[in-house]
Design a protein around this motif. Structure first.
Motif, mmCIF file in Angstrom:
data_model
loop_
_atom_site.group_PDB
_atom_site.id
_atom_site.type_symbol
_atom_site.label_atom_id
_atom_site.label_comp_id
_atom_site.label_asym_id
_atom_site.label_seq_id
_atom_site.Cartn_x
_atom_site.Cartn_y
_atom_site.Cartn_z
ATOM 1 N N LYS A 6 0.827 -1.212 0.000
ATOM 2 C CA LYS A 6 0.000 0.000 0.000
ATOM 3 C C LYS A 6 0.854 1.252 0.000
ATOM 4 N N TRP A 23 -5.418 1.146 -3.249
ATOM 5 C CA TRP A 23 -6.813 1.553 -3.012
ATOM 6 C C TRP A 23 -7.052 1.746 -1.514
ATOM 7 N N LYS A 24 -6.482 0.850 -0.725
ATOM 8 C CA LYS A 24 -6.595 0.945 0.740
ATOM 9 C C LYS A 24 -5.857 2.196 1.241
ATOM 10 N N GLU A 76 -7.869 5.365 0.774
ATOM 11 C CA GLU A 76 -8.923 5.449 1.790
ATOM 12 C C GLU A 76 -8.343 5.929 3.129
ATOM 13 N N ARG A 98 -10.434 9.931 -6.882
ATOM 14 C CA ARG A 98 -9.526 8.799 -7.043
ATOM 15 C C ARG A 98 -9.036 8.734 -8.487
ATOM 16 N N MET A 149 -8.309 3.600 -12.116
ATOM 17 C CA MET A 149 -7.350 2.499 -11.969
ATOM 18 C C MET A 149 -7.593 1.487 -13.085
ATOM 19 N N ALA A 173 -12.725 -2.202 -6.836
ATOM 20 C CA ALA A 173 -11.918 -0.965 -6.899
ATOM 21 C C ALA A 173 -11.870 -0.418 -8.332
ATOM 22 N N SER A 178 -13.470 3.209 -9.216
ATOM 23 C CA SER A 178 -12.523 4.254 -9.639
ATOM 24 C C SER A 178 -12.879 4.831 -11.006
#
Ligand SMILES: Cc1ncc(COP(=O)(O)O)c(C=O)c1O
Ligand SMILES: [Zn+2]
Length: 387
Positions: free
Chosen positions: A214, A246-247, A250, A262, A265, A314, A318
């Motif tokens: 991440k 993605w985490k 957030e 965002r 992706m 995700a 996105s």
């Protein structure tokens, strides 16, 4: 530190982060690490980052290891985000950049996940680690296990690039080559791990590789001066990097560092192994196993991923998507990228550039979009592809 617990990505069930965990004990899906982000944000600030070390451990408060002494490091992360002015001009885009993950220990982004997974294993006193791998995760586990004084038991397809096999051997791992795919390697680990006393560090079947990965998201935000790019192209196998980023987005939003916007992706896969692309196009929640998986981009030869539903969600949220490219186009693009920008990319990295051309042709990328291509390893590990 600020790690509070683990929660299931599918059913939400909480798990104790004070002991080793693999997947959710109720439903078998991946577990995510959860932090007290309000407390973390008191010392982890944009200002404090200015003077911190140039490794992914600069984001210490949102990483899981409790004691400094348990961190097993080879100096991973904080890789350059290289502007690609000639490729940008050629494509008629204003800002294409390459996140060059080849500049990690063991020359791939897999170092990010293994520094955190192996450090947590050390924290728990685990001595024997096992992994099925397409190649680069194996090399990274071998190196970090050696660094941490642990055993690495590695299972790879027999036709994995030679560089990956040799690096594992030369860093002291126990290497088994299997006549089959990474899924067969995973089955072998699962079959033997209890009797052998191995801890399974398969992608997303232990919670901490995603934590290291991440940091790609944290670094992107920091390198873009606390904004995010418009488009990210990421070569996807198991999907830990995509899911990790993605985490991270957030978490950064919860800490008040970025807003709710965002990047779009895009998952990039190979024509010969594109389970996520197929599922995305069919509107499916999960991705069926891709039959007869083959591609020379060995990192993309993952016919079935446990985190498929997290990735698909995700990609959809996105506003991005999923694209498959041919091996031939990847190999040809390698020289185009190398000659233009001086980076000898891995086939997986080249795949992102090929996919970008497709997106442009389809009108899905606009002239002024800020675009990031992930080069996840180096062409030097894939010399077989160029002879
Ligand atoms: C060079 C390279 N790129 C991309 C991938 C896919 O990574 P992920 O599992 O995060 O989707 C791999 C995985 O082995 C890899 O080695
Ligand atoms: Zn669950």
């Amino acid at each position: 530190m600020y790690l509070t617990h683990l929660s299931c990505s599918a059913c939400g069930l909480d798990h104790d982060a004070g002991k080793p965990q693999n997947v959710c004990t109720a439903c078998g899906k991946p577990l995510f690490a959860r932090y007290d982000l309000a407390a973390a944000a008191r010392t982890l600030t944009k200002e404090s980052l200015r003077t911190r070390g140039k490794s992914l451990w600069r984001y210490r408060e949102v990483l899981p290891v409790r004691e400094e002494a348990d961190i097993v490091t080879l100096g991973e992360g904080w890789t350059p985000l290289l502007p690609a002015p000639r490729l940008s001009a050629k494509l008629g885009l204003s800002d294409v950049r390459i996140k060059d993950e080849a500049q990690n220990p063991t020359a791939s982004f897999k170092a990010r996940g293994m520094t955190t997974a192996v450090s947590m294993a050390k924290q728990f006193g685990i001595k024997k680690l096992a992994v099925p791998s397409a190649g680069n995760a194996a090399g990274a586990l071998a190196a970090y296990a050696a660094r941490g004084g642990m055993e690495a038991h590695i299972f790879m397809p027999r036709d994995t690039p030679r560089a990956n096999v040799i690096e594992c051997e030369q860093t002291g791992a126990f290497v088994t080559l299997i006549d089959g795919l990474i899924t067969d390697c995973g089955a072998e680990v699962a079959r033997r791990k209890v009797a052998e006393g191995w801890f399974d560090v398969s992608t997303l079947k232990e919670p901490y590789r995603a934590e290291g990965k991440k940091t790609l998201g944290y670094e992107l935000a920091e390198q873009f001066n606390w904004t995010l790019p418009d488009v990210i192209l990421y070569p996807t196998g198991g999907g830990t990097g995509l899911i990790g980023m993605w985490k991270a987005f957030e978490e950064m939003q919860q800490m008040g560092w970025i807003d709710g916007r965002r990047p779009r992706m895009y998952t990039v896969q190979a024509d010969g192994c594109a389970p996520i692309v197929r599922a995305f196009e069919h509107g499916d929640k999960f991705a069926a196993e891709f039959p007869n998986a083959h591609t020379r981009a060995s990192g993309l030869r993952v016919p079935k991923a446990i985190g498929d539903f997290i990735m698909l969600d995700a990609l959809r949220k996105s506003g991005g998507g999923a694209i498959a490219v041919s091996d031939e186009a990847m190999i040809t693009a390698t020289k185009e990228i190398g000659a233009a920008e001086g980076v000898f990319v891995a086939p997986e990295g080249a795949a992102c550039y090929v996919a970008l051309k497709t997106l442009l042709a389809e009108g899905k990328v606009k002239r002024d979009d800020k675009v990031v291509l992930f080069n996840t390893s180096t062409g030097l590990k894939y010399l077989e592809c160029y002879s």
